[in-house]
Design an enzyme around this catalytic site. Structure first.
Site, mmCIF file in Angstrom:
data_model
loop_
_atom_site.group_PDB
_atom_site.id
_atom_site.type_symbol
_atom_site.label_atom_id
_atom_site.label_comp_id
_atom_site.label_asym_id
_atom_site.label_seq_id
_atom_site.Cartn_x
_atom_site.Cartn_y
_atom_site.Cartn_z
ATOM 1 N N ALA A 1 0.864 -1.175 0.000
ATOM 2 C CA ALA A 1 0.000 0.000 0.000
ATOM 3 C C ALA A 1 0.904 1.229 0.000
ATOM 4 O O ALA A 1 2.067 1.152 0.412
ATOM 5 C CB ALA A 1 -0.887 -0.007 1.239
ATOM 6 N N GLY B 1 0.695 -5.070 0.860
ATOM 7 C CA GLY B 1 -0.511 -5.152 0.038
ATOM 8 C C GLY B 1 -0.288 -5.846 -1.298
ATOM 9 O O GLY B 1 -1.240 -6.364 -1.893
ATOM 10 N N GLU C 1 -0.565 -9.423 -0.569
ATOM 11 C CA GLU C 1 -1.985 -9.666 -0.308
ATOM 12 C C GLU C 1 -2.794 -9.703 -1.608
ATOM 13 O O GLU C 1 -3.725 -10.501 -1.739
ATOM 14 C CB GLU C 1 -2.520 -8.577 0.644
ATOM 15 N N GLU D 1 4.887 -4.987 6.977
ATOM 16 C CA GLU D 1 4.113 -3.958 7.698
ATOM 17 C C GLU D 1 4.629 -3.725 9.112
ATOM 18 O O GLU D 1 4.600 -2.608 9.617
ATOM 19 C CB GLU D 1 2.627 -4.351 7.756
HETATM 20 C C1 HXC Z 1 4.985 4.359 -1.365
HETATM 21 C C2 HXC Z 1 6.853 3.396 -2.282
HETATM 22 C C3 HXC Z 1 6.519 2.145 -1.723
HETATM 23 C C4 HXC Z 1 5.313 2.056 -0.964
HETATM 24 C C5 HXC Z 1 8.367 1.936 -2.803
HETATM 25 N N1 HXC Z 1 8.020 3.223 -2.929
HETATM 26 N N2 HXC Z 1 7.483 1.253 -2.073
HETATM 27 N N3 HXC Z 1 6.100 4.491 -2.096
HETATM 28 N N4 HXC Z 1 4.581 3.184 -0.829
HETATM 29 N N5 HXC Z 1 4.875 0.906 -0.448
HETATM 30 C C6 HXC Z 1 8.711 4.285 -3.640
HETATM 31 C C7 HXC Z 1 9.939 4.782 -2.876
HETATM 32 O O1 HXC Z 1 9.562 5.716 -1.891
HETATM 33 C C8 HXC Z 1 10.749 5.386 -3.989
HETATM 34 O O2 HXC Z 1 10.220 6.638 -4.310
HETATM 35 C C9 HXC Z 1 10.474 4.457 -5.168
HETATM 36 O O3 HXC Z 1 9.248 3.795 -4.864
HETATM 37 C C10 HXC Z 1 11.546 3.413 -5.368
HETATM 38 O O4 HXC Z 1 11.726 2.718 -4.154
HETATM 39 P P1 HXC Z 1 13.150 2.544 -3.446
HETATM 40 O O5 HXC Z 1 12.883 2.271 -2.013
HETATM 41 O O6 HXC Z 1 14.059 3.684 -3.774
HETATM 42 O O7 HXC Z 1 13.679 1.249 -4.190
HETATM 43 P P2 HXC Z 1 14.672 0.133 -3.624
HETATM 44 O O8 HXC Z 1 15.787 0.763 -2.857
HETATM 45 O O9 HXC Z 1 15.009 -0.728 -4.799
HETATM 46 O O10 HXC Z 1 13.801 -0.710 -2.578
HETATM 47 C C11 HXC Z 1 12.698 -1.438 -3.050
HETATM 48 C C12 HXC Z 1 11.835 -1.882 -1.832
HETATM 49 C C13 HXC Z 1 11.489 -0.639 -0.979
HETATM 50 C C14 HXC Z 1 12.611 -2.913 -0.981
HETATM 51 C C15 HXC Z 1 10.574 -2.561 -2.375
HETATM 52 O O11 HXC Z 1 10.931 0.364 -1.813
HETATM 53 C C16 HXC Z 1 10.526 -0.894 0.114
HETATM 54 O O12 HXC Z 1 10.862 -1.453 1.167
HETATM 55 N N6 HXC Z 1 9.271 -0.446 -0.075
HETATM 56 C C17 HXC Z 1 8.246 -0.525 0.953
HETATM 57 C C18 HXC Z 1 7.747 -1.920 1.126
HETATM 58 C C19 HXC Z 1 6.712 -2.006 2.219
HETATM 59 O O13 HXC Z 1 6.967 -1.674 3.396
HETATM 60 N N7 HXC Z 1 5.500 -2.422 1.840
HETATM 61 C C20 HXC Z 1 4.382 -2.547 2.798
HETATM 62 C C21 HXC Z 1 3.600 -1.255 2.851
HETATM 63 S S1 HXC Z 1 2.337 -1.326 4.025
HETATM 64 P P3 HXC Z 1 11.164 7.905 -4.644
HETATM 65 O O14 HXC Z 1 10.187 9.021 -4.836
HETATM 66 O O15 HXC Z 1 12.076 8.055 -3.476
HETATM 67 O O16 HXC Z 1 11.883 7.503 -5.898
HETATM 68 C C22 HXC Z 1 1.115 -2.202 3.294
HETATM 69 C C23 HXC Z 1 -0.141 -2.314 4.114
HETATM 70 C C24 HXC Z 1 -1.260 -2.946 3.354
HETATM 71 O O17 HXC Z 1 1.241 -2.694 2.238
HETATM 72 C C25 HXC Z 1 -2.576 -2.843 4.116
HETATM 73 C C26 HXC Z 1 -3.136 -1.471 4.170
HETATM 74 C C27 HXC Z 1 -4.494 -1.406 4.803
#
Ligand code: HXC
Length: 260
Positions: free
Chosen positions: A66, A111, A114, A134
């Site tokens: 998400a 997400g 999921e 998360e």
């Molecule tokens: C918003 C995101 C994002 C996310 C990546 N980006 N994941 N933006 N939400 N979930 C954005 C980064 O901010 C970045 O933007 C660009 O995408 C590239 O990501 P990087 O981090 O620079 O890439 P990298 O170093 O290759 O790392 C990849 C990654 C990492 C390991 C996937 O991005 C990451 O850990 N993302 C988050 C994963 C996560 O925590 N997902 C769960 C979310 S909570 P910029 O602008 O800086 O280029 C969830 C809850 C669901 O899903 C239920 C809700 C009700």
């Protein structure tokens, strides 16, 4: 219909949805979920479509979760609405008469994992990564992950992923039965289409009946499941396709299903 965050294509009886926010690694914001909801509702009404492939645009991600930047400032009510919206969309996938194939081309985190879990069949690219990170953000999965992941890989494996927030690679996901098959990333759409085409050659009412029967197993005890199966099995005999399928076998020819 034009979408801001999805690419929707049709190939014969297959629909292909790509989540299209590659700059944010296809993170699911509210607008994307609403568009996905609309697209799935439309596809469900489309008699020409039997299978739907879901994948992510770009080389890196299926869906990296998400959208954290959108979630960051949510209050309790907004967070609940967001969770319910995601659950509504993913439940639509699970309960759709169409067969959904996730072509996991890269990161499937939070997400994203999921979303893949809500699909009926999951194909992963060799370099794909799965996880529920998360916990590292101070939240728990909210689009059905605590429920579906537990059903797919079992309680203790699910808890290990959910509590550590660790990612696993495609090979480990395959061992855990989280994915059906692993292919080279450049072959993933072709592989997903092959499976989709094979399913699309079967009878539409019968494939959706099979999905309904298997879904029932996850929510009900076996005794109820047996009765439910017998009912659904018998409804197959009210279709022309059952008659065609059996006649074709006895005539030594391939069945020509008309989806009736
Ligand atoms: C918003 C995101 C994002 C996310 C990546 N980006 N994941 N933006 N939400 N979930 C954005 C980064 O901010 C970045 O933007 C660009 O995408 C590239 O990501 P990087 O981090 O620079 O890439 P990298 O170093 O290759 O790392 C990849 C990654 C990492 C390991 C996937 O991005 C990451 O850990 N993302 C988050 C994963 C996560 O925590 N997902 C769960 C979310 S909570 P910029 O602008 O800086 O280029 C969830 C809850 C669901 O899903 C239920 C809700 C009700």
């Amino acid at each position: 219909m034009n979408y801001n965050n999805l690419i929707l294509n049709f190939e014969n009886e297959i629909a292909i949805i790509k989540i299209n926010r590659p700059k944010a690694l296809n993170a699911l914001n509210k607008e994307t979920l609403e568009e996905l909801d609309l697209a799935i509702t439309d596809l469900d009404k489309n008699d020409k479509i039997k299978t739907v492939i879901i994948s992510g645009e770009g080389k890196k991600a299926f869906v990296a979760g998400a959208d954290i930047s959108e979630m960051k400032s949510m209050n309790v009510k907004e967070a609940k609405d967001f969770s319910l919206l995601g659950n509504q969309v993913f439940n639509k996938i699970e309960n759709s008469t169409k067969i959904f194939i996730a072509a996991v081309n890269g990161y499937a985190l939070g997400g994203g994992c999921e979303l893949a879990l809500a699909c009926d069949i999951r194909i992963a690219a060799k370099g794909a990564k799965f996880g529920q990170p998360e916990i590292n953000l101070g939240i728990i999965p909210g689009f059905g992950g605590t429920q579906r992941l537990t059903k797919v890989i079992g309680k203790s494996q699910a808890l290990e992923l959910i509590l550590t927030g660790d990612n696993i690679d495609a090979e480990e996901a395959k061992i855990l039965k989280l994915v059906n098959q692993i292919v080279e990333v450049e072959d993933i759409m072709e592989k997903a289409k092959l499976i989709a085409e094979k399913i699309a050659k079967k009878s539409a009412p019968i494939i959706s009946t099979a999905k309904e029967a298997v879904n029932f197993a996850l929510e009900h005890p076996s005794a109820e499941g047996s009765k439910f199966e017998a009912n659904l099995f018998s409804t197959c005999f009210s279709t022309k396709d059952q008659k065609e399928g059996m006649q074709a076998f006895l005539n030594n020819r391939k069945a020509d299903f008309k989806n009736e």
